[in-house]
Scaffold this motif. Structure first.
Motif, PDB file in Angstrom:
ATOM      1  N   VAL A 188       2.558  -0.683 -10.565  1.00 18.06           N
ATOM      2  CA  VAL A 188       1.419  -0.336  -9.723  1.00 18.06           C
ATOM      3  C   VAL A 188       0.267   0.041 -10.645  1.00 18.06           C
ATOM      4  O   VAL A 188       0.381   0.988 -11.431  1.00 18.06           O
ATOM      5  CB  VAL A 188       1.780   0.840  -8.786  1.00 18.06           C
ATOM      6  N   GLU A 189      -0.820  -0.715 -10.560  1.00 19.94           N
ATOM      7  CA  GLU A 189      -1.938  -0.546 -11.480  1.00 19.94           C
ATOM      8  C   GLU A 189      -2.553   0.849 -11.421  1.00 19.94           C
ATOM      9  O   GLU A 189      -2.928   1.420 -12.439  1.00 19.94           O
ATOM     10  CB  GLU A 189      -3.009  -1.602 -11.190  1.00 19.94           C
ATOM     11  N   ASP A 231       0.827  -1.212   0.000  1.00 26.96           N
ATOM     12  CA  ASP A 231       0.000   0.000   0.000  1.00 26.96           C
ATOM     13  C   ASP A 231       0.860   1.262   0.000  1.00 26.96           C
ATOM     14  O   ASP A 231       0.566   2.225  -0.705  1.00 26.96           O
ATOM     15  CB  ASP A 231      -0.946   0.023   1.205  1.00 26.96           C
ATOM     16  N   ASP A 232       1.925   1.246   0.791  1.00 32.07           N
ATOM     17  CA  ASP A 232       2.833   2.397   0.836  1.00 32.07           C
ATOM     18  C   ASP A 232       3.559   2.555  -0.503  1.00 32.07           C
ATOM     19  O   ASP A 232       3.735   3.673  -0.992  1.00 32.07           O
ATOM     20  CB  ASP A 232       3.851   2.243   1.966  1.00 32.07           C
ATOM     21  N   TRP A 233       3.996   1.438  -1.084  1.00 34.45           N
ATOM     22  CA  TRP A 233       4.683   1.470  -2.371  1.00 34.45           C
ATOM     23  C   TRP A 233       3.783   2.088  -3.438  1.00 34.45           C
ATOM     24  O   TRP A 233       4.217   2.921  -4.235  1.00 34.45           O
ATOM     25  CB  TRP A 233       5.130   0.068  -2.773  1.00 34.45           C
ATOM     26  N   GLU A 234       2.524   1.706  -3.458  1.00 40.12           N
ATOM     27  CA  GLU A 234       1.583   2.252  -4.433  1.00 40.12           C
ATOM     28  C   GLU A 234       1.446   3.762  -4.272  1.00 40.12           C
ATOM     29  O   GLU A 234       1.429   4.501  -5.260  1.00 40.12           O
ATOM     30  CB  GLU A 234       0.227   1.562  -4.305  1.00 40.12           C
ATOM     31  N   THR A 235       1.367   4.238  -3.041  1.00 41.71           N
ATOM     32  CA  THR A 235       1.272   5.678  -2.785  1.00 41.71           C
ATOM     33  C   THR A 235       2.535   6.396  -3.257  1.00 41.71           C
ATOM     34  O   THR A 235       2.461   7.455  -3.882  1.00 41.71           O
ATOM     35  CB  THR A 235       1.042   5.950  -1.283  1.00 41.71           C
ATOM     36  N   GLY A 256       1.988   5.640 -14.775  1.00 37.57           N
ATOM     37  CA  GLY A 256       3.396   5.552 -15.138  1.00 37.57           C
ATOM     38  C   GLY A 256       4.298   5.674 -13.928  1.00 37.57           C
ATOM     39  O   GLY A 256       3.853   5.679 -12.782  1.00 37.57           O
ATOM     40  N   LYS A 257       5.593   5.758 -14.222  1.00 33.85           N
ATOM     41  CA  LYS A 257       6.604   5.824 -13.180  1.00 33.85           C
ATOM     42  C   LYS A 257       7.618   6.901 -13.544  1.00 33.85           C
ATOM     43  O   LYS A 257       7.919   7.101 -14.713  1.00 33.85           O
ATOM     44  CB  LYS A 257       7.325   4.471 -13.064  1.00 33.85           C
ATOM     45  N   VAL A 300       5.434  10.422  -6.128  1.00 35.40           N
ATOM     46  CA  VAL A 300       6.739  11.080  -6.159  1.00 35.40           C
ATOM     47  C   VAL A 300       7.719  10.349  -7.084  1.00 35.40           C
ATOM     48  O   VAL A 300       7.564   9.156  -7.352  1.00 35.40           O
ATOM     49  CB  VAL A 300       7.371  11.169  -4.741  1.00 35.40           C
ATOM     50  N   PRO A 301       8.760  11.061  -7.551  1.00 42.22           N
ATOM     51  CA  PRO A 301       9.816  10.390  -8.309  1.00 42.22           C
ATOM     52  C   PRO A 301      10.605   9.450  -7.407  1.00 42.22           C
ATOM     53  O   PRO A 301      10.704   9.674  -6.194  1.00 42.22           O
ATOM     54  CB  PRO A 301      10.717  11.534  -8.785  1.00 42.22           C
ATOM     55  N   LEU A 302      11.162   8.410  -7.990  1.00 40.07           N
ATOM     56  CA  LEU A 302      11.964   7.430  -7.257  1.00 40.07           C
ATOM     57  C   LEU A 302      13.444   7.666  -7.538  1.00 40.07           C
ATOM     58  O   LEU A 302      13.853   7.709  -8.693  1.00 40.07           O
ATOM     59  CB  LEU A 302      11.590   6.014  -7.686  1.00 40.07           C
TER      60      LEU A 302
END
Length: 156
Positions: free
Chosen positions: A95-96, A10-14, A100-101, A19-21
């Motif tokens: 993440v559905e 859940d945190d990863w999806e948020t 995008g990422k 934010v950018p990684l």
């Protein structure tokens, strides 16, 4: 939560949605070439790409380089130099709900003396390719890394 993904889903999806990684991407010199991995996950699923991974909180960039190399290739590496900071925008994500990422990778040129590479579950295969990288359709982001690392000239 896995060793490679220590963040709850859940945190990863948020995070991916918001934010950018910050990540490290590695141009790995191995023998007479450089290492590419055929990705099994998004973004760039099915493409040959350089190894890389997200930097963890409290982790120094150089530490992330060594962790990623051990985790994705199963080998130790020696850092030759930092290539620079890049921006990667992807239409796809793991993440559905995300549109995008967005990565802000720091590129590194590294070497390894290891005889064999051991792909992780993010790679269907690993391949050492020799410039000018015949037989592999390079993603533009990979091409940028290779030019900056001196593996390819700007016109190749």
């Amino acid at each position: 939560m896995s060793e490679e993904h220590p963040i709850p889903q859940d945190d990863w999806e948020t995070i991916v949605d918001s934010v950018p990684l910050v990540s490290v991407d590695l141009v790995v010199r191995h023998g007479d070439g450089v290492v590419l991995g055929k990705r099994t996950n998004e973004p760039a699923k099915g493409e040959w790409f350089v190894p890389g991974g997200v930097v963890r909180k409290g982790e120094r960039l150089d530490e992330a380089v060594h962790r990623v190399a051990e985790g994705e290739l199963g080998v130790p590496v020696t850092i030759q130099r930092r290539l620079g900071v890049y921006e990667h925008f992807w239409d796809e994500a793991d993440v559905e709900s995300a549109d995008g990422k967005h990565y802000v990778p720091v590129g590194y040129l590294v070497t390894t003396d290891a005889d064999e590479l051991a792909p992780d579950d993010q790679h269907a295969d690993l391949r050492t390719v020799a410039p000018p990288v015949d037989g592999v359709d390079l993603h533009p982001y990979v091409r940028d890394y290779f030019v900056d690392a001196g593996v390819l000239s700007d016109g190749e």
